[in-house]
Design a protein around this motif. Structure first.
Motif, short mmCIF file in Angstrom:
data_model
loop_
_atom_site.label_atom_id
_atom_site.label_comp_id
_atom_site.label_asym_id
_atom_site.label_seq_id
_atom_site.Cartn_x
_atom_site.Cartn_y
_atom_site.Cartn_z
N VAL A 127 0.85 -1.19 0.00
CA VAL A 127 0.00 0.00 0.00
C VAL A 127 0.89 1.24 0.00
O VAL A 127 1.83 1.34 0.80
N THR A 152 -8.26 2.56 -0.28
CA THR A 152 -7.43 3.36 0.63
C THR A 152 -7.84 4.82 0.57
O THR A 152 -8.33 5.31 -0.46
N LEU A 161 -7.15 1.74 5.25
CA LEU A 161 -7.30 0.65 4.28
C LEU A 161 -8.53 -0.17 4.67
O LEU A 161 -8.62 -0.66 5.80
#
Length: 286
Positions: A127, A152, A161
């Motif tokens: 991420v 996200t 998230l």
């Protein structure tokens, strides 16, 4: 990369979106998106800048890369760049710049089973700070289609998230997720379910056995990594593959680690006796 690629081919078959697309599809109003013809967007998440020329010094070469507006992170080196400009990037010949956009999500299998096409038991979810989404598509021999939705968003130095599922039988039972927040070194983690947290080069959150009937909400509050720290991190990685005398490389690295400002860091690099392409490498994230 098979889960990521398989999801991309599903996206292509359903929505007509190709795995490889030119920059101007995403940034049509920026003239530079038309000028840098070798660059492309891969599966909607990654900007790729192939290096197509020979090395200029000691197996190192450079390429000018147009970065659209936003923050971009190289998935191989973890270098962080601010966009809306052209950056000269230096790489060894076995690397090319591959950059995740802010809010990007890049999913890999961690099963370590070579080129197996079985749906993985252990997923690595990378991420990158920002706002974005990605849908992981899976099926099985019964043609059961299943989806994992990742979304996200970032607000006030809190990276959120959300993970949701539409499982029709293809998602592996008791699947493990390792979620790497690639732009966060230290942070406070909240999750509505039990997780493990690890701190190494970046913060990782591990979910040992997912329950596809639940929605997982992960939040990480963090402090920004300073530009000087990004330069120092890059220097630690880069100097190891520079050629030259060990004592000179160690001396340079020690000086750079002691720098108190970006201007001092740049002056140390400029005053050093290393080759100009090495200097470019050390300064490119400024």
């Amino acid at each position: 990369m098979i889960p990521y690629l398989y999801s991309g081919t599903y996206r292509n078959s359903k929505d007509g979106l190709a795995l490889i697309e030119p920059l101007y599809y995403y940034y049509p109003e920026d003239e530079r998106a038309y000028e840098y013809k070798n660059e492309y967007i891969f599966n909607g998440q990654l900007l790729v800048a192939p290096i197509t020329k020979h090395s200029s010094y000691k197996h190192m070469t450079s390429i000018k890369v147009f970065l659209p507006e936003g923050t971009w992170t190289d998935i191989f080196t973890n270098d962080v760049y601010e966009g809306n400009k052209v950056v000269t990037m230096v790489r060894p010949l076995d690397y090319i710049p591959v950059l995740a956009k802010e809010g990007g999500i890049f999913i890999l299998s961690k099963d370590n089973k070579g080129n197996s096409i079985a749906n993985p038991f252990h997923l690595e979810v990378n991420v990158y700070n920002g706002n974005g989404s990605f849908t992981l598509y899976e099926d099985n021999e019964l043609k059961d289609e299943s989806f994992t939705f990742f979304e996200t968003y970032n607000e006030d130095n809190i990276q959120h998230l959300s993970i949701m599922f539409n499982d029709n039988g293809a998602i592996r039972k008791n699947r493990k997720l390792t979620i790497n927040f690639k732009n966060i070194v230290e942070g406070e983690v909240y999750c509505n379910e039990n997780v493990k947290v690890k701190h190494k080069e970046f913060l990782s959150v591990i979910i040992d056995k997912i329950d596809t009937t639940k929605i997982y909400e992960v939040q990480v509050s963090y402090k920004d990594i300073s530009k000087l720290d990004i330069l120092k991190r890059q220097a630690k990685e880069s100097i190891t593959f520079f050629e030259g005398k060990n004592e000179e490389r160690v001396e340079l690295l020690n000086k750079l680690m002691e720098a108190k400002s970006i201007s001092e860091f740049i002056k140390i690099v400029n005053d050093s006796n290393i080759h100009k392409i090495y200097k470019q490498r050390l300064k490119e994230c400024r």
